[in-house]
Design an enzyme around this catalytic site. Sequence first.
Site, short mmCIF file in Angstrom:
data_model
loop_
_atom_site.label_atom_id
_atom_site.label_comp_id
_atom_site.label_asym_id
_atom_site.label_seq_id
_atom_site.Cartn_x
_atom_site.Cartn_y
_atom_site.Cartn_z
N ASP B 188 5.87 -3.50 0.47
CA ASP B 188 4.51 -3.98 0.18
C ASP B 188 4.19 -3.86 -1.31
OD1 ASP B 188 1.78 -4.53 0.23
OD2 ASP B 188 1.22 -2.63 1.17
N HIS B 361 -3.61 0.11 0.99
CA HIS B 361 -2.30 -0.17 0.39
C HIS B 361 -1.96 0.89 -0.65
CE1 HIS B 361 -2.06 -4.22 2.17
NE2 HIS B 361 -3.37 -4.20 2.04
#
Lengths: 548, 548
Positions: B188, B361
């Site tokens: 990611d 995130h």
Amino acid sequence: MLPLGGLGEIGKNMTVVEFDGRIVVVDTGLMFPTAEMHGIDLVLPDFSYLRDRADDIEAIVLTHGHEDHVGALPYVLREIGVPPVIYGGLLTIGMVRSKLDEHKLADSAPLQELPAGEKVQRGPFQIELIHLAHSIPDMRGVLITTEVGSMLMTGDYKFDQTPVDGRPADIPRLAEIGKEGLLLLCGDSTNADRPGVAPSESSVGPALLRTFAQCEGRIIVTSFASNIHRVQQVIDAAVALDRKVALVGRSMRKNFNIASNLGIAKAPQGIFIQPREIENFPDEKVVVISTGSQGEPLSALRRMANNDHRDVQLHAGDTVVFSANPVPGNERAVNETIDRIYEIGATVITAQDAPIHASGHGQQEELKLMLNLTKPRYVLPIHGDHQRLRKHSELAAEVGIDRADIFRGHNGLPLEVDQNGAAFGEDIHSGTMYVDGVNIGDPDDAALRDRRDIAADGIFIVVVTISGDDGSVVADPEVIFRGVAFLEEGDAMVDDLSDLVEDQLEAAAKAGNRESHLIEEDLHDAVGKFVYQRLKRRPMILPVVIEV
Amino acid sequence: MLPLGGLGEIGKNMTVVEFDGRIVVVDTGLMFPTAEMHGIDLVLPDFSYLRDRADDIEAIVLTHGHEDHVGALPYVLREIGVPPVIYGGLLTIGMVRSKLDEHKLADSAPLQELPAGEKVQRGPFQIELIHLAHSIPDMRGVLITTEVGSMLMTGDYKFDQTPVDGRPADIPRLAEIGKEGLLLLCGDSTNADRPGVAPSESSVGPALLRTFAQCEGRIIVTSFASNIHRVQQVIDAAVALDRKVALVGRSMRKNFNIASNLGIAKAPQGIFIQPREIENFPDEKVVVISTGSQGEPLSALRRMANNDHRDVQLHAGDTVVFSANPVPGNERAVNETIDRIYEIGATVITAQDAPIHASGHGQQEELKLMLNLTKPRYVLPIHGDHQRLRKHSELAAEVGIDRADIFRGHNGLPLEVDQNGAAFGEDIHSGTMYVDGVNIGDPDDAALRDRRDIAADGIFIVVVTISGDDGSVVADPEVIFRGVAFLEEGDAMVDDLSDLVEDQLEAAAKAGNRESHLIEEDLHDAVGKFVYQRLKRRPMILPVVIEV
């Protein structure tokens, strides 16, 4: 005073100052349309209040040359008429003349530079421009005095102590105004949500020089074309590093030329090269100054990012320097542009990476300084969305102004002020006008609703031809569609639809229904229902019955 | 492995992992359309690579329940076929089952919870889910092992040391994977541009409680409906302050119900009230949790801000708490919503004012930790625009991975990896598909160009009826227009246009031109030219010749 634009929004600033039936208009700004305004070119304040009042207007006064303060002027002149005089600072008048030229209005417009500090009388109004600092040279606040007192419209300003042209805001005059007694202050709220003080424009130059010094290949700088001092500082940095400069983008060249002709911008002989010559110079000898800092679709930088610019092809080794922040609402377009540049392999430097941008709007400490200097009896924050108008109001309360004397207005709401008090009057008609091609009109125009509807789901046109004698069908119905996604000519659905139309017409003929508009209504409903069942969408249905 | 989505963009994540002719698909995500995609409902990755490969698919594995990772699943099942098994965590499977239900696909879909740490063999693939933390419970990385080695797709993750459910990312297992030898890490990149570490989700709860404690009137909190732990923390704060809770907005109620039924979310008996009951309780006894944190046009909060919600009318004294940040691209919509709330006179608190949001995130230090733990031989950053993919690549180089082993890919570019090396293969067809109503199609569809054109300038339809025998005109021409701004039926221009059409037809008849398509061409050009001269716009011109 009556704000026609700029309250509850950032843009299209325009204010009417009225006394004894006579009028001064301060600023005539516009806004740029959003994608939701399908195809509209420009957004203007609705200035219909001024219709039939052309003879009452003593002057239009422009604070500075930004579009959100002057952009609507051609439309005001065209729709309302030409006032006796249009005042502004030197660069403002130069930029507006160029704009009116494009509209073939420059000859008739009585543009006149009014030097800062000079008082002129126009009808019942004494007008004086006060020099302030902003992200464009020759920014002026407007002091208007009548027999009931004075009001100051600040325009956009910051208290830059080290502006690039060495002319900070005229604090001594603001202090005098405070001493003389100011009845009403209408102040810029754009940065009312930011604490502290905006960085000086002259802090940007050294940061640009440091940034440029680390670049090995070409440098492409993007900024607002009207920020002459920024462009000047980019040129100065290029000179210091022995690089040539190419100005790319129409407004970049135009604004620099205007400023240069007026002596406001300066560049050494031989520094400039033409955009088409860029490839003739080594990468490390070139700085390109380009429009497109806001990701505008047709701008030079956006074209470069899309590999679609005639003169500049970006490649790895190039550094693109964003010497500007995205204006709220432009974030997506700017990010898209930046990401295309990354995809090409070039490097991007933004104001997050280095202090290469300074806002032109004063922040909380500056707004408070303005309030403390001018000591207004009443305050009406302007130039801001509702959030910032409220924050500016709170700042006014913080410096000790009575909450009852702080007004939070909206477009179209007049504030009536005299020595005995201040109060809002009755809302007048105000709002927004759209420019589409050569025409100006109302955002509620049915055509704009139609655009939205067709843009969402497309359109079906069904043409049937019947005999004017007996209503019998005399030609095959035509089913035409546009903007209906993933449907093709000759698709079974289109055939079924034609059958449906024929069945409808037969039924209508049998029932003796021969009125065109009734047949059209029936077709509209039947076709709409059929299409929804098949596509789960509701395109516009346009039945046309031709009688032969 | 072949990324079909999620590279060079944030959204529509989908990756094909292929070995020996067999396939595992990791995630099937979607994106939401922008205003420029006129009326399109959803944006999917173009998965036509999988067409005719249905029999080769061993499994679809879903990392977590967010739309950008699971939203395209109904379309994949419909267009490609149903795979032998669909794996995911408990909540993921629960949310996907609810989604497939709405598409009447749940019965046929072989949804199966795969507990973290359990290894299953599917054809040549050993599949294991690794527990990680994110802004939705039950987030899992996917470890896929074949005889050439292992690859880890991280999905979205952060190394939250104090997650709300007390289950931090399974660092011990990641360390083992590093020891066992990882061939490829696909990680990611969403926050690859942010230094440091993302704040813990559990830091949000106390900040919400402090914020709520200062509110005297109603509290309206908006957040992502899928962020179950956030909603849980809002409920906990409400309980602590003795306020009732109303869940407003369809997805808010749906997601909480799913999580609640699975035992993932908990609320004390009697805490909830129905939205329609809100007005029955004193303002200081109510917390509303609402959808609309991104300013979505039809969301509950946007309706409240526009005074258009059935159950909640905002007023002065209310506090609206944005427990979310705008996703890039949504800034304008969020700011508009906030400003409407200010206009109403309510107070707004955002993550700028208090630490009431935490990104799901991981940031730079976490991305480096993932790289150091799993010690991959090769790295391919995923889930990010080009800028963030590049930054993630730089982080990989910083922790010592050879630059030659770091790959910067794009959608449709396969990376071929085995023990001897890794290299990009040949680009395959990839890109974007649009969902419009019930249909899926290509963004290049002519209909979408037509929508853009009509949305910008409108459409003129000219119907003429001629005799099939001699080409003579047998009915008055009809000129119909839609979406042409500021023009009215009966406008002199429309009359002039009808005259022009008649002249054209006469000229055609005289010249013996009787071919419909030639007449249509002539009409198209003549009408287009006339309209441009008058309006300076280029609407679509649609001539229709009917032969009787």
